[in-house]
Design a protein around this motif. Sequence first.
Motif, short mmCIF file in Angstrom:
data_model
loop_
_atom_site.label_atom_id
_atom_site.label_comp_id
_atom_site.label_asym_id
_atom_site.label_seq_id
_atom_site.Cartn_x
_atom_site.Cartn_y
_atom_site.Cartn_z
N CYS A 29 0.26 2.52 -1.93
CA CYS A 29 -1.16 2.27 -1.46
C CYS A 29 -1.96 3.29 -1.79
O CYS A 29 -3.43 2.93 -2.07
N ASP A 30 -1.66 4.51 -2.09
CA ASP A 30 -2.56 5.61 -2.44
C ASP A 30 -2.00 6.70 -3.13
O ASP A 30 -0.84 7.17 -2.61
N LYS A 114 0.06 -4.03 3.76
CA LYS A 114 -0.54 -2.98 2.98
C LYS A 114 -1.98 -2.59 3.06
O LYS A 114 -2.43 -1.51 3.06
N SER A 118 -3.21 1.09 3.72
CA SER A 118 -4.33 1.64 3.15
C SER A 118 -5.39 1.93 3.81
O SER A 118 -5.71 3.38 3.54
#
Length: 247
Positions: A29-30, A114, A118
């Motif tokens: 996600c990051d 997700k 996120s």
Amino acid sequence: MTDTGYFRAMVVDDEPIILRNLIKKIEECDARVRVTSSADNAEDALRLMRDAFPDILFADICMAGMDGLQLARRVKELRPETAVVVVSGHDSFSYAVEALRCGADDYLLKPVEKQMLSSTINKIVRRFESVVPGEPEPSIEAGMPLPDKIKLYLELNYRENITLSTLSSIFHFNPSYMNRVFKRAHQLSPIQYLIGFRIRCAKEILCANPSLEIKDVAYSVGYDDPHYFSRVFKQETGVAPSDWGKV
């Protein structure tokens, strides 16, 4: 952010498959967040905290022994700067509210999507990067009917100063329209519902902590003026907060 250039995350879940999937999703996600520790129970997570120093903790709500809510409370006592995200398979407003009371920064439903993950990570990271303290924004599920979105927002943010204008700016609808559709769904206006919810929370706090001062109860449910809180409480219940549980 640590000197490594990323934020450290810890994931706690007693189901191995879910634990692995959540770790994978978080790292996908990051790029600013990396899972550096994990545990399959809350007790081990607390022991790991001493060395892992996570910036963000993701914890399942239902675990044998100490559950995710108890873990959230302990982590906030031991390391207040750690952001806590509670993950639950229960689509329940009461679970979400209890998680926030325990100090959690957000509440996500399983299976964790997700997009929601996120959004949650981004909010937490932005807060870390800007070093701005305060309550987190709630995650409002996309696709929910407007009255339910408003209801969830009120229950997650009841400590804040909320007016119809506040709700209008958040949900981008005319205040009178929101008032009308909410009342049609819940038989109360949003502000009436907010007052009732705050008083229900206050009654629970008073029952669980009868020695608390009224001003502390007032502050904990969103009232800056203890005298005003006492008047509202008596209007809603028929008794003063100091007498609740004695009648």
